[in-house]
Write a protein that holds these residues in place. Sequence first.
Motif, short mmCIF file in Angstrom:
data_model
loop_
_atom_site.label_atom_id
_atom_site.label_comp_id
_atom_site.label_asym_id
_atom_site.label_seq_id
_atom_site.Cartn_x
_atom_site.Cartn_y
_atom_site.Cartn_z
N SER A 124 33.59 30.26 30.33
CA SER A 124 34.30 31.74 31.30
C SER A 124 35.37 31.77 30.11
O SER A 124 36.13 31.13 29.93
CB SER A 124 34.16 31.27 32.62
OG SER A 124 35.31 30.32 32.55
N GLU A 183 37.12 34.54 39.64
CA GLU A 183 36.07 34.98 38.82
C GLU A 183 35.34 33.78 38.08
O GLU A 183 34.35 33.57 37.84
CB GLU A 183 36.46 36.00 37.65
CG GLU A 183 36.52 37.42 38.33
CD GLU A 183 37.21 38.40 37.27
OE1 GLU A 183 37.76 37.87 36.40
OE2 GLU A 183 37.27 39.49 37.52
N LYS A 184 36.31 32.81 37.64
CA LYS A 184 35.70 31.53 37.15
C LYS A 184 34.74 30.64 38.10
O LYS A 184 33.81 30.22 37.67
CB LYS A 184 36.96 30.66 36.54
CG LYS A 184 37.41 31.12 35.28
CD LYS A 184 38.61 30.08 34.55
CE LYS A 184 39.15 30.68 33.52
NZ LYS A 184 40.13 29.77 32.92
N HIS A 242 38.49 34.56 29.69
CA HIS A 242 39.40 35.77 30.07
C HIS A 242 39.09 36.28 31.37
O HIS A 242 38.74 37.29 31.88
CB HIS A 242 39.15 36.91 29.24
CG HIS A 242 39.42 36.38 27.85
ND1 HIS A 242 40.65 35.95 27.18
CD2 HIS A 242 38.55 36.55 26.63
CE1 HIS A 242 40.56 35.60 25.86
NE2 HIS A 242 39.24 36.14 25.67
N LEU A 243 38.80 35.04 32.39
CA LEU A 243 38.58 35.60 33.88
C LEU A 243 39.63 35.10 34.60
O LEU A 243 40.48 34.05 34.56
CB LEU A 243 36.99 34.91 34.22
CG LEU A 243 36.00 35.28 33.47
CD1 LEU A 243 34.64 34.39 33.89
CD2 LEU A 243 35.64 36.78 33.43
N THR A 244 39.71 35.50 35.84
CA THR A 244 40.71 34.96 36.64
C THR A 244 40.24 33.73 37.50
O THR A 244 39.04 33.51 37.31
CB THR A 244 40.78 36.24 37.94
OG1 THR A 244 39.68 36.34 38.57
CG2 THR A 244 41.50 37.48 37.25
N PRO A 245 40.97 32.92 38.13
CA PRO A 245 40.29 31.78 38.82
C PRO A 245 39.49 32.09 39.78
O PRO A 245 38.07 31.23 39.75
CB PRO A 245 41.71 31.33 39.43
CG PRO A 245 42.85 31.68 38.65
CD PRO A 245 42.52 33.17 38.25
#
Length: 163
Positions: free
Chosen positions: A136, A143-144, A138-141
């Motif tokens: 993953s 979203e990860k 460039h995702l927020t936590p």
Amino acid sequence: MEETKKLGYDTTCPFNPAHLIPAESMQKHLLKCRKQHKSSSMVICPFNQTHYLHTREYAKHIKTCPDRILIESFRYTEKDGSGGSSNQETAQSSMASYATETASYDGNDEENWDDMDVPAYNPQKYCLENKVIRQSCHLTPAEKRAFYEEERIRHMELSKRKQ
């Protein structure tokens, strides 16, 4: 001069004698140095492009250039003792055979890479359909976490499908 050879400098620049250059970098240096000395009356030797000479030395150098033998050996060939044919005659006969081979070529090969009926390769589709570990980016936590949960489920389904 011997001291410079110990340091690995083989030749001096014809444009500036203060430039001591290793032989392997001479051509690169001459290109740069020639741009800086555009007004100089240097002439290039036809046998070796790294030989830059003053016009007054040119005629003498042409007669005594050590690289002249490379060109002269192709121009003037001697007959060898094996069959009496010279290298020039051999070269002409091989060119004649090449000409007949290429003249008979009609251009119809079995291989044609332009007319392939294969779909284009899609790496994302391949990764989704096979067990490839994706990352993953460039995702927020949150979203990860969701991405890695989907990946875990995808890998479990792929494992079940292959069994």
